[in-house]
Design a protein around this motif. Structure first.
Motif, PDB file in Angstrom:
ATOM      1  N   ASP A  46      -2.333  -3.810   5.787  1.00  0.00           N
ATOM      2  CA  ASP A  46      -1.797  -2.575   5.226  1.00  0.00           C
ATOM      3  C   ASP A  46      -2.815  -1.444   5.316  1.00  0.00           C
ATOM      4  OD1 ASP A  46      -3.262  -4.194   3.382  1.00  0.00           O
ATOM      5  OD2 ASP A  46      -2.763  -2.747   1.825  1.00  0.00           O
ATOM      6  N   ALA A  47      -2.293  -0.236   5.477  1.00  0.00           N
ATOM      7  CA  ALA A  47      -3.138   0.962   5.533  1.00  0.00           C
ATOM      8  C   ALA A  47      -2.373   2.110   4.900  1.00  0.00           C
ATOM      9  CB  ALA A  47      -3.477   1.296   6.988  1.00  0.00           C
TER      10      ALA A  47
ATOM     11  N   THR B   7     -16.381  -5.316   6.124  1.00  0.00           N
ATOM     12  CA  THR B   7     -15.568  -6.008   5.137  1.00  0.00           C
ATOM     13  C   THR B   7     -14.671  -4.960   4.476  1.00  0.00           C
ATOM     14  OG1 THR B   7     -17.333  -7.631   4.834  1.00  0.00           O
ATOM     15  CG2 THR B   7     -15.639  -7.539   3.124  1.00  0.00           C
ATOM     16  N   ALA B   8     -15.237  -4.172   3.573  1.00  0.00           N
ATOM     17  CA  ALA B   8     -14.436  -3.148   2.885  1.00  0.00           C
ATOM     18  C   ALA B   8     -15.356  -2.007   2.479  1.00  0.00           C
ATOM     19  CB  ALA B   8     -13.757  -3.740   1.653  1.00  0.00           C
TER      20      ALA B   8
ATOM     21  N   ARG C 270     -10.331   0.656  11.204  1.00  0.00           N
ATOM     22  CA  ARG C 270     -10.353  -0.816  11.261  1.00  0.00           C
ATOM     23  C   ARG C 270     -11.400  -1.215  12.277  1.00  0.00           C
ATOM     24  NH1 ARG C 270      -8.704   0.070   7.369  1.00  0.00           N
ATOM     25  NH2 ARG C 270      -6.654  -0.176   6.417  1.00  0.00           N
TER      26      ARG C 270
ATOM     27  N   SER D 258      -5.853   1.466   2.385  1.00  0.00           N
ATOM     28  CA  SER D 258      -6.125   0.445   1.370  1.00  0.00           C
ATOM     29  C   SER D 258      -5.674   0.917  -0.003  1.00  0.00           C
ATOM     30  CB  SER D 258      -7.621   0.142   1.327  1.00  0.00           C
ATOM     31  OG  SER D 258      -8.320   1.204   0.715  1.00  0.00           O
TER      32      SER D 258
ATOM     33  N   THR E  53      -2.673  -4.018  11.568  1.00  0.00           N
ATOM     34  CA  THR E  53      -1.895  -3.159  10.673  1.00  0.00           C
ATOM     35  C   THR E  53      -0.386  -3.373  10.858  1.00  0.00           C
ATOM     36  OG1 THR E  53      -3.624  -1.485  10.871  1.00  0.00           O
ATOM     37  CG2 THR E  53      -1.523  -0.783   9.904  1.00  0.00           C
TER      38      THR E  53
ATOM     39  N   HIS F 190     -12.140  -0.944   6.985  1.00  0.00           N
ATOM     40  CA  HIS F 190     -11.994  -2.371   6.712  1.00  0.00           C
ATOM     41  C   HIS F 190     -12.019  -3.181   8.000  1.00  0.00           C
ATOM     42  CE1 HIS F 190     -10.607  -0.951   2.781  1.00  0.00           C
ATOM     43  NE2 HIS F 190     -10.811  -2.177   2.333  1.00  0.00           N
ATOM     44  N   HIS F 191     -12.140  -4.492   7.853  1.00  0.00           N
ATOM     45  CA  HIS F 191     -12.014  -5.447   8.965  1.00  0.00           C
ATOM     46  C   HIS F 191     -10.624  -5.301   9.581  1.00  0.00           C
ATOM     47  CE1 HIS F 191      -9.362  -7.940   6.532  1.00  0.00           C
ATOM     48  NE2 HIS F 191     -10.134  -7.560   5.516  1.00  0.00           N
TER      49      HIS F 191
ATOM     50  N   ASN G  70      -8.342  -7.331  10.416  1.00  0.00           N
ATOM     51  CA  ASN G  70      -7.272  -8.266  10.066  1.00  0.00           C
ATOM     52  C   ASN G  70      -6.427  -7.768   8.902  1.00  0.00           C
ATOM     53  OD1 ASN G  70      -8.394  -9.942  12.020  1.00  0.00           O
ATOM     54  ND2 ASN G  70      -9.681 -11.002  10.522  1.00  0.00           N
ATOM     55  N   LYS G  71      -6.809  -6.664   8.331  1.00  0.00           N
ATOM     56  CA  LYS G  71      -6.069  -6.110   7.179  1.00  0.00           C
ATOM     57  C   LYS G  71      -4.704  -5.616   7.653  1.00  0.00           C
ATOM     58  CE  LYS G  71      -6.779  -2.781   3.397  1.00  0.00           C
ATOM     59  NZ  LYS G  71      -6.398  -3.732   2.350  1.00  0.00           N
TER      60      LYS G  71
END
Lengths: 250, 250, 250, 250
Positions: free
Chosen positions: B142-143, B197-198, B192, B145, A171, B136-137, B139-140
């Motif tokens: 931004d939060a 995945t999502a 996270r 989504s 994040t 989500h995984h 590696n995302k």
């Protein structure tokens, strides 16, 4: 102890106490020999022949109640809060003079909630990621719940001991704090929702898999099996036991 | 349009594009007549006889692609991001000169995710409390989504329109921000977790009941039914449509 | 109708009736003008000036109660079971002579449960697979629940209308019937678990994604928002309405 | 064993084998010294200096592979099926002559699934009700899944040992078998849904509370941490170990 355990309940007029009265009365292997409210003398414990005291009173009364019980050879199962480390230490000393007496101080009688925490801590070393979500009714004034914070701490300790790295988190921007609270490196989220009582969900994730452990408490009655288990086991555990988890054989 | 729709795919070498190629080839009612990568001339659209262009390219290409398609009477189903309100307005004007052509700009092709958002917005007026959890995984970057923030906004708007009060919340102390982000008055929590995945979960609570709507996307392939639905429907919806939800007959 | 609706409750001594008394008394826009038990004369409805009758009685009483109300220009919101198609038809005829009166016969007042069913039916055409799991307390004598069977039927009808094939299932051997009941081609599973009241979960699956819609009823109080909605809306819907879903604007 | 374990993989051309090759190559504390397909001679195990053989072959090959490894002082981690009680007994005898060699036969390498089963068995004695729901992709030919049946059996054994009664169930009529399969007195339900891979959910219920333990496997890669754990631990467990659960320190 005989086949039927003689039980006294202090704090019998409170909400938890009233449930405990019903629970003990409904148990085949127990006999309710006394109920105490704040007006009653503790002598009633002795005259009633109680073998186990269930203390569901208030912080200002519980210490005196338990010491009285110990001095009279009566085991005690205690759900009242307010037992500081100092008070616990004083009680431990007292118990040395009464080596046959058992006392259980249980911050939480919900067996399912305790199991959820223990299982999560055991599983935590095997998963790359772990987060905690607690969900409660919207009248709750504190967040996150003590149970969820406790769970996160136990998870963090178990991962540290096993040498597991922190949960990954890329994040960079988090609008408004959606990623929740950091409790010893474990993210904890608090949901408030009308209709719920008290729920806790631990999410453990790894490459291609997820393990979810969830406990829902719908009603105060959910604490009673833990109280009854305490009554049944306390005599087999002399000395001071802090936490019902020690009786669960995990 | 004939029984079998002739489809061209731009961005066919990308990850979404490659999935779309497979999906269109696997559909009985479609014929893949052209695939375009960045080297190809748009003339290929015309020479191939394409009836529908599926644009899964990049923000710098998509506008030119879609305008070319519209000018040649080819419908367009667009998953590429970067369509500002200004660009949409220019496209709307262009479409006035080609009243038989349909263009669908779809920020999200996951039908399940769209349904989850729509259902939550419809239900929100009947429940005292509502909160959103997205997962989500790790590696995302931004939060929360974009999908979750969009869902919270639609829920807030629906509740405002119905005159529903904000979700109750008696929280007085919140250690570390466990109560999540406030998006238009709706709490949003971001988890996270490796392995996911999502996912998106909307919790609606009222006296004695709870409604939970959850969508999990496990794989990019989950977007393909939405792409195919777009291809099948776009000719029936002349002009500009923004959002696949308008094709779902809700 | 005035700003405050005058309400009478028949069956006020029953469990649902007692909840309804509390709910109406707690509603700012309603006034409880009469409660009827089986000893009371229906004349009380007229003398109390009731505008809406809430009937939560028994199958042997409800028909006479509702006909009396209709004849006296009083709207009726009915939760009592036992309304056969024949009785509904008789009531429809009676209402033709009182075109300003509305009657709502609602087999289910749990708004969340109704929404879950409606959403599932709307979503069902977009997913390859769909199954239903209902979960109830272990004292329930019938399985699957009427609500789950009703949900499965609505899903099956929606899929048939959209021309969607049956959910795929390669099962060749099923030891002991683990695949559940087949209700109009939709698999329904019934769980019985101490601690639960009434829950329903609809699982919809497609390539790479899943949509889950779940409703939990924890308490009889969860029916009250539906009863109050019925009271507020019934005067706006003259004639016979069968099912609260018709008031939800879906 | 040195700091870096030398690993050989038999069945390297299969789907599980190919994943294992990637996993071992990606592990800092392992060196992949040989990959064997059905054309290769087992001598390659010796010449490569392998310390641990990972056998992911077929039932007709696995026994010879493992015996060869044991005879040459090479530990074995075996995921291949087909090990009858008779074959296991022969292997146990062989290992008596090689007391320093460890062999792990693991029917399931998914650590999360194993934990779910173990936790459910430990918790089962504390809850009045317990049921199992397994959810898989719709191409699966058998129901219920072996994992779910195994979980139900372990739960039943744990409850029997603790003297817990069967889960209560007042069902009198069950249209079409919605109550699922009875596995040793525990109800097991099988869901088949496109989009899922392999999930298992154990529901435990008691007065006023519920404990849910759920495992989702999204991908074959989820088995790899279990394979690597086996490789790391096998040398510390001489003799035959049946089931990865014995390495998890539960």
């Amino acid at each position: 102890m005989a086949d039927v355990v003689k039980v006294a309940i202090a704090g019998a007029a409170g909400r938890m106490g009233a449930e405990a009265v019903k629970a003990v009365e409904g148990a085949d292997d127990m006999e309710l020999v006394a109920t105490l409210t704040r007006e009653d003398s503790l002598e009633k414990l002795v005259t009633s022949g109680a073998e186990v005291l269930v203390d569901l009173t208030v912080p200002s009364s519980t210490e005196a109640n338990v010491h009285f019980a110990v001095e009279h050879g009566i085991h005690a199962v205690v759900g009242t809060t307010g037992w500081s480390e100092e008070k616990l230490e004083t009680l431990r000393k007292k118990l040395e003079d009464h080596p046959e007496v058992g006392v259980l101080i249980a911050p939480n009688f919900a067996i399912g909630a305790i199991l959820a925490t223990e299982f999560a801590a055991k599983a935590a070393r095997y998963f790359e990621s772990v987060e905690v979500i607690e969900m409660h009714h919207p009248n709750k004034v504190d967040a996150p719940s003590g149970t969820a914070a406790h769970t996160a701490s136990k998870i963090a300790a178990a991962r540290a001991e096993a040498g597991v790295a922190a949960s990954p988190d890329a994040t960079e921007t988090d609008q408004g704090g959606s990623r929740g609270a950091d409790v010893d490196g474990v993210r904890v989220h608090a949901v408030r929702l009308r209709g719920l009582t008290a729920s806790q969900e631990i999410l453990l994730g790894d490459q291609g898999q997820q393990l979810v452990i969830r406990h829902d408490s719908f009603d105060r009655v959910s604490f009673m099996p833990g109280v009854l288990l305490g009554v049944r086991e306390v005599a087999k555990h002399p000395g001071l036991t802090h936490g019902l988890d020690h009786y669960l054989g995990l």
